[in-house]
Design a protein around this motif. Sequence first.
Motif, PDB file in Angstrom:
ATOM      1  N   ARG A 104      -3.360   0.501  -3.390  1.00 41.08           N
ATOM      2  CA  ARG A 104      -3.064  -0.770  -2.898  1.00 41.08           C
ATOM      3  C   ARG A 104      -2.753  -1.854  -4.136  1.00 41.08           C
ATOM      4  O   ARG A 104      -3.439  -1.847  -5.366  1.00 41.08           O
ATOM      5  CB  ARG A 104      -4.375  -1.459  -2.460  1.00 41.08           C
ATOM      6  CG  ARG A 104      -4.061  -2.748  -1.523  1.00 41.08           C
ATOM      7  CD  ARG A 104      -5.462  -3.111  -0.876  1.00 41.08           C
ATOM      8  NE  ARG A 104      -6.332  -3.742  -1.977  1.00 41.08           N
ATOM      9  CZ  ARG A 104      -7.829  -3.447  -1.809  1.00 41.08           C
ATOM     10  NH1 ARG A 104      -8.243  -2.663  -0.905  1.00 41.08           N
ATOM     11  NH2 ARG A 104      -8.700  -3.995  -2.743  1.00 41.08           N
ATOM     12  N   GLU A 155       0.823  -1.432  -0.105  1.00 42.91           N
ATOM     13  CA  GLU A 155      -0.036   0.004   0.079  1.00 42.91           C
ATOM     14  C   GLU A 155       0.939   1.050   0.015  1.00 42.91           C
ATOM     15  O   GLU A 155       2.146   1.250   0.674  1.00 42.91           O
ATOM     16  CB  GLU A 155      -1.049  -0.120   1.228  1.00 42.91           C
ATOM     17  CG  GLU A 155      -2.255  -1.023   1.131  1.00 42.91           C
ATOM     18  CD  GLU A 155      -2.866  -1.112   2.312  1.00 42.91           C
ATOM     19  OE1 GLU A 155      -3.917  -1.663   2.177  1.00 42.91           O
ATOM     20  OE2 GLU A 155      -2.758  -0.423   3.285  1.00 42.91           O
ATOM     21  N   ARG A 166      -4.442  -5.833   4.813  1.00 44.39           N
ATOM     22  CA  ARG A 166      -5.320  -5.279   3.455  1.00 44.39           C
ATOM     23  C   ARG A 166      -6.315  -4.232   3.841  1.00 44.39           C
ATOM     24  O   ARG A 166      -7.243  -4.954   4.444  1.00 44.39           O
ATOM     25  CB  ARG A 166      -5.671  -6.368   2.759  1.00 44.39           C
ATOM     26  CG  ARG A 166      -6.124  -6.236   1.310  1.00 44.39           C
ATOM     27  CD  ARG A 166      -6.681  -7.405   0.585  1.00 44.39           C
ATOM     28  NE  ARG A 166      -7.043  -7.194  -0.758  1.00 44.39           N
ATOM     29  CZ  ARG A 166      -8.204  -6.877  -1.120  1.00 44.39           C
ATOM     30  NH1 ARG A 166      -9.270  -6.830  -0.180  1.00 44.39           N
ATOM     31  NH2 ARG A 166      -8.691  -6.912  -2.396  1.00 44.39           N
ATOM     32  N   GLY A 183      -7.027   1.616  -6.037  1.00 44.29           N
ATOM     33  CA  GLY A 183      -6.811   3.091  -5.449  1.00 44.29           C
ATOM     34  C   GLY A 183      -7.818   4.045  -5.531  1.00 44.29           C
ATOM     35  O   GLY A 183      -8.804   3.901  -5.856  1.00 44.29           O
ATOM     36  N   PRO A 186      -4.926   4.587   2.249  1.00 44.69           N
ATOM     37  CA  PRO A 186      -4.407   3.771   1.514  1.00 44.69           C
ATOM     38  C   PRO A 186      -4.353   4.187  -0.112  1.00 44.69           C
ATOM     39  O   PRO A 186      -5.246   3.701  -0.845  1.00 44.69           O
ATOM     40  CB  PRO A 186      -5.293   2.411   1.707  1.00 44.69           C
ATOM     41  CG  PRO A 186      -6.371   2.903   2.387  1.00 44.69           C
ATOM     42  CD  PRO A 186      -6.356   4.165   2.972  1.00 44.69           C
ATOM     43  N   TYR A 219       5.707   3.120   0.359  1.00 43.61           N
ATOM     44  CA  TYR A 219       5.068   1.970  -0.032  1.00 43.61           C
ATOM     45  C   TYR A 219       5.478   0.793   0.532  1.00 43.61           C
ATOM     46  O   TYR A 219       6.761   0.312   0.764  1.00 43.61           O
ATOM     47  CB  TYR A 219       5.609   2.030  -1.601  1.00 43.61           C
ATOM     48  CG  TYR A 219       5.222   0.802  -2.665  1.00 43.61           C
ATOM     49  CD1 TYR A 219       4.120   1.145  -3.531  1.00 43.61           C
ATOM     50  CD2 TYR A 219       5.797  -0.434  -2.653  1.00 43.61           C
ATOM     51  CE1 TYR A 219       3.671   0.047  -4.261  1.00 43.61           C
ATOM     52  CE2 TYR A 219       5.283  -1.143  -3.560  1.00 43.61           C
ATOM     53  CZ  TYR A 219       4.260  -1.269  -4.219  1.00 43.61           C
ATOM     54  OH  TYR A 219       3.998  -1.922  -5.096  1.00 43.61           O
TER      55      TYR A 219
END
Length: 442
Positions: free
Chosen positions: A121, A43, A361, A106, A118, A329
């Motif tokens: 991703r 992410e 996630r 995204g 985020p 990232y």
Amino acid sequence: MNSADLGRRVGVPSTALFTDQYELTMVQAALKAGTADRRSVFEAFTRRLPEGRRYGVVAGIGRVLDAVENFHFDDEMLAFLRDQNVVDGPTLDYLADYRFSGDIWGYPEGEVYFPGSPVLRVEGSFAECVLLETVILSILNHDSAIAAAASRMSAAAGGRGLIEMGARRTHELSAVASARAAYIGGFDTTSDLAAGFRYNIPTVGTSAHAFTLLHDSERDAFRAQVDSLGRDTTLLVDTYDVTAAVRTAVEVAGPELGAVRIDSGDLLLVAHRVRQQLDELGATGTKIVVTSDLDEYAIASLAAAPVDAYGVGTQLVTGSGHPTCSMVYKLVARASSADPADELRPVAKKSMGAKSSKGGRKWAARRLDEDGVADAEVIGTGPVPAELAGRQLLVELVRGGEVVAREPLDAARERHIAARAGLPMSAMQLSRGEPVLPTEYV
């Protein structure tokens, strides 16, 4: 033809070497260890906004999609890596066949974001995802910083015109990306023809002081410009004496003169004097454009001036003091194999200080208050609460390596206008403060 079509028509060269060496050496070590194909989730996010900023602006998503699509190693690149002993033979073989085959979600371009959001991703094998880290961050950090500065300037301008004119103040390729990001953030036009060609951004421009100095008199210069470009042109009136230049400009072009540009002096005072003079000369429809090292604070200070448009260069293309938004990232989840049925386990850096991160996630949603105004950025890793299901922010961008979300640049520009309008009014304040929305983890 939309801006995405133009971007593809111009073509983007391979982006594979827009990366740091350690991305490739990590792949080499992971290949040798047998972990390179482990299903992984990365992410992109920022831990904090630049000091004093109330919100961030997502920009560069379209360029990221181009970069991912064009991330491949040709023979010349592979020869370079071989000659420099960057990686070993098995890794070169892996790179020779590299094409991203994973998924990317995204925030859509033009959306606003906050600490922890985020923004992007990336899901796939560890090797294919980690290789994209540097180029993704390079684009997002630059473009989002410029778009945020542009948004603040747009808010300060209060609907008056904004011209991006920073090409001569930055790298020639950065200038094109800056013009694109500025357009998303609320600018109307650019002076950069490469940006106009690549992204279909409206372009403008007339003359500089050198054109006036070329001629034997200011009147000759104005006459030459009007004869060539028409009465609706913009004449630069501060090469010598502004009052005399305005009078000459109206005499040459008549009351149909399009605009005059002021590039020096006390812009507030000079603009008032020029407006009065233009009106007295019957040029009531002639507009006033001001330039000269403007930023959002200077634009705000001219709110009471009879100014119709602002031209901004240096401060815009350098992010008005914040040339990066410090996105990172990070690997946030990974499986023990490439098997899609293998459970993803949250992982996170746990070092001391401000560089720790949250694993898992993530999804993100923006909660609204009873008046429909945003009141929190909500981020979670479990089920999405029913009341937030329709407010989720991430959209699918790449599926199985194929881009599925190209859109015209105007769509991102319009989205930003709507996203900014949905924030509390304090978001528009230029004074230093905390993010206008809190980030809540559930």
